[in-house]
Structures are given as C-alpha cells and as structure tokens.
Design a protein around this motif. Structure first.
Motif, PDB file in Angstrom:
ATOM      1  N   LEU A   1       0.883  -1.019  -0.014  1.00 47.84           N
ATOM      2  CA  LEU A   1      -0.085  -0.007   0.008  1.00 47.84           C
ATOM      3  C   LEU A   1       0.883   1.163  -0.112  1.00 47.84           C
ATOM      4  O   LEU A   1       1.604   1.615   0.870  1.00 47.84           O
ATOM      5  CB  LEU A   1      -0.968   0.080   1.153  1.00 47.84           C
TER       6      LEU A   1
ATOM      7  N   GLU B   1      -6.521   2.824  -5.806  1.00 45.14           N
ATOM      8  CA  GLU B   1      -7.353   2.722  -4.630  1.00 45.14           C
ATOM      9  C   GLU B   1      -8.784   2.222  -4.954  1.00 45.14           C
ATOM     10  O   GLU B   1      -9.396   1.659  -3.959  1.00 45.14           O
ATOM     11  CB  GLU B   1      -7.499   3.963  -3.911  1.00 45.14           C
TER      12      GLU B   1
ATOM     13  N   GLU C   1      -3.564   6.260  -4.516  1.00 42.47           N
ATOM     14  CA  GLU C   1      -2.773   5.132  -3.792  1.00 42.47           C
ATOM     15  C   GLU C   1      -2.501   3.954  -4.807  1.00 42.47           C
ATOM     16  O   GLU C   1      -3.248   3.620  -5.601  1.00 42.47           O
ATOM     17  CB  GLU C   1      -3.502   4.682  -2.671  1.00 42.47           C
TER      18      GLU C   1
ATOM     19  N   ARG D   1      -1.381  -0.183  -5.232  1.00 49.92           N
ATOM     20  CA  ARG D   1      -1.584  -1.546  -4.293  1.00 49.92           C
ATOM     21  C   ARG D   1      -0.913  -2.540  -5.318  1.00 49.92           C
ATOM     22  O   ARG D   1      -1.598  -2.591  -6.389  1.00 49.92           O
ATOM     23  CB  ARG D   1      -3.038  -1.784  -4.122  1.00 49.92           C
TER      24      ARG D   1
END
Length: 321
Positions: free
Chosen positions: A44, A72, A97, A99
């Motif tokens: 993350l 995200e 973000e 991932r």
C-alpha cells in the motif's frame, strides 16, 4: 499578546494533525506466510502526486501467479518489472494510492523442522505467520505484536528482518478405555487402585506377560536354536548382498517401499531421463505441474533423502541424491 496566543493554539492543533496525516501516508507492506512456505506480498503505497513510482520488490514474484497492480478503486495500472534492478515501475496516472500484490517462494526456507523468513524492505512490514506456528527467533524487535485468529502478526521497521518459527500442533487427548470390573475382595480393590494410579507400570506388566507368553510357545523340533540363529543371520546377509547389487546396477528404485505418491515417482523418473538433474523450471515444463505443487513435492523428496536442491544463479537446481 492575543495574536501570539491565537497562533500558539493554531500551532498546537495543527502539529498533531500533520503528524497523523504524515504517518497515515507512509508506505506499508503486508507479508502473509502460508503453511507451504509460499508468501503473499501486498503493498500500500501513496502516489503523492507522482506520475510514476519505482518500488523495490520483496522477493522474486512467482510467474505461476498473477501480479495485481491497482489504484485505490481497484482499477488496473500499467507496470513493468526490472529483474536486473529488482524493482517494479508503476504508472500512477491519477491514482492517489498504488496497491501491488503477488506471490513469491524466495522469502522462506526450511532446515529440519525450523522455518525461516528473510525480508529486506525499505518500508514498514507487517508479517503474518501461518496458523499454529511459534516464533523461536527474530533478528529485530517488532514494534507491534498481535494475534489474528490462529496466526501471529509482527510489525517491523524498515530494514532486514529474519524470523524463525516452528509448527506446534496439540496432540489429541488419549482415549480412556474402560477398565475391567475388579474381582471381589480387598486384593481386587488394591489392583484397581494400582492400575489407575500407575498405568505405565500396568502396561509394562502386560507387555511382560505377553512376552513371557510368546517365549513359552514350544519351538518346533529339529535343528537346535543356535543353528536356527545362524541360518537367519545368513539369510539376512544374502538379502543385503542382493540389495547392494541391485543398487550398484542402478536398477529402478523400489518406490512402493518408500511410500511415494504418483507425482513424486514421476519427478524421480523425469530426473533420471534428464540425466540425473535439472532446474525446477525445466521440471515444471516437462511434468506440466503447478509451481507450488512441484515445490511441495520436491521438499518431501529432499526430506526423504532422494533429491538434493541447490541454488545456481538464483534458480533451484534439483538432482538425484
């Protein structure tokens, strides 16, 4: 003076908020270890307005599994892996973000009954061990320890981490067998008490009685007992010589005597056909077997002393023992 107090109060309120927001934006890596030693790695990472990110890889991603790189909202992002540098380059676009998720087999190794996890990360790592595992060593003191179900989780600061653990399984309680009703009289009561208080002594007595009963079995008439022992010893020596001769001729292994599965027999036969040794990736192509299944069976064969696994150029080389 009032303006000074006002700015002081604003400063006191803003500093904790800024610190919390900064800590919340720190990258974090989750490493989950499965029973088989396979590890799942989840990143993350805040994009922080960057157009692209270069993220160091923790372990070598297993090509048998998909690599997920998303924002995200779960939308896929373009990426490229640089195996030479050991990094993954991600195009962030408008993501806030990033991932990243993949599986790897290069973070764990086993020696005897002891498993070890070796991680080098520039980010904080939350390591979750398999259920029913007990930590026996760690190279760095974890910042946080928690239990999630039957699994232990440890949070470490960035750096190199070495954790060793073993599996601990609780043995089922022994079944209680109903004892025979004691005979009448005081002697029977004492025997019953002795049986309950010292079951081991009772079992030993039973074994002695059984052994005595076997010794009292009459021997067949004919050759003396000394001659029978010599004949048995000679038969054992002949059987040993025959077994050694078969091994020297490199005949087929008695797989049925080793209690091997069909897949393990196929692996050994494939290694024989390939000259006695091959890389794990070559074995996988020949056997058309999933990487995790192949690796699990190779470990079993290594524990039985049938194969040897070596590291050559960062790859697993398997050869017959």
């Amino acid at each position: 003076m009032d303006s000074y107090r006002r700015w002081s109060l604003i400063f006191l309120f803003l500093v904790p908020t800024l610190l919390l927001s900064a800590s919340a934006q720190q990258p974090l890596v989750f490493v989950t270890i499965l029973d088989s030693g396979l590890a799942r790695v989840d990143y993350l990472i805040p994009a922080a307005g960057n157009v692209s990110l270069t993220v160091p890889l923790i372990g070598e991603p297993d090509a048998s599994y998909l690599i997920l790189v998303q924002d995200e909202e779960g939308m896929p992002l373009a990426y490229e892996i640089n195996e030479t540098l050991g990094v993954i380059e991600v195009a962030c676009l408008n993501a806030s973000e990033v991932r990243i998720s993949y599986y790897t087999q290069t973070l764990t190794f086993k020696k005897g009954k002891i498993w070890a996890v070796n991680i080098t990360s520039p980010y904080c790592v939350k390591l979750t061990l398999p259920p029913n595992s007990t930590v026996i060593y760690f190279s760095a003191v974890p910042e946080e320890v928690s239990v999630e179900g039957d699994s232990l989780s440890l949070v470490f600061s960035p750096g190199t981490i070495l954790v060793k653990y073993i599996f601990t399984y609780l043995a089922p309680p022994p079944e209680e067998k109903p004892s025979a009703p004691p005979p009448g009289g005081e002697g029977g009561a004492e025997a019953n008490v002795t049986e309950r208080e010292a079951p081991q002594a009772y079992n030993a007595t039973q074994a002695a009685n059984v052994t005595a009963g076997e010794e009292e079995t009459p021997r067949p008439s004919g050759l003396p007992s000394t001659h029978l022992m010599l004949l048995a010893l000679a038969a054992a020596l002949i059987a040993a010589v025959i077994a050694a001769a078969r091994l020297l001729r490199r005949g087929p292994l008695p797989y049925h005597a080793l209690e091997l599965s069909e897949e393990e027999v196929e692996i050994l036969e494939a290694l024989r056909r390939m000259g006695g040794g091959a890389f794990q990736s070559e074995l996988q192509r020949v056997l058309n077997m999933p990487t995790t299944s192949l690796w699990r069976r190779l470990r079993r064969l290594r524990e039985k002393g049938l194969v040897v696994i070596e590291k050559r150029g960062g790859r697993n080389y398997v050869k017959l023992a």
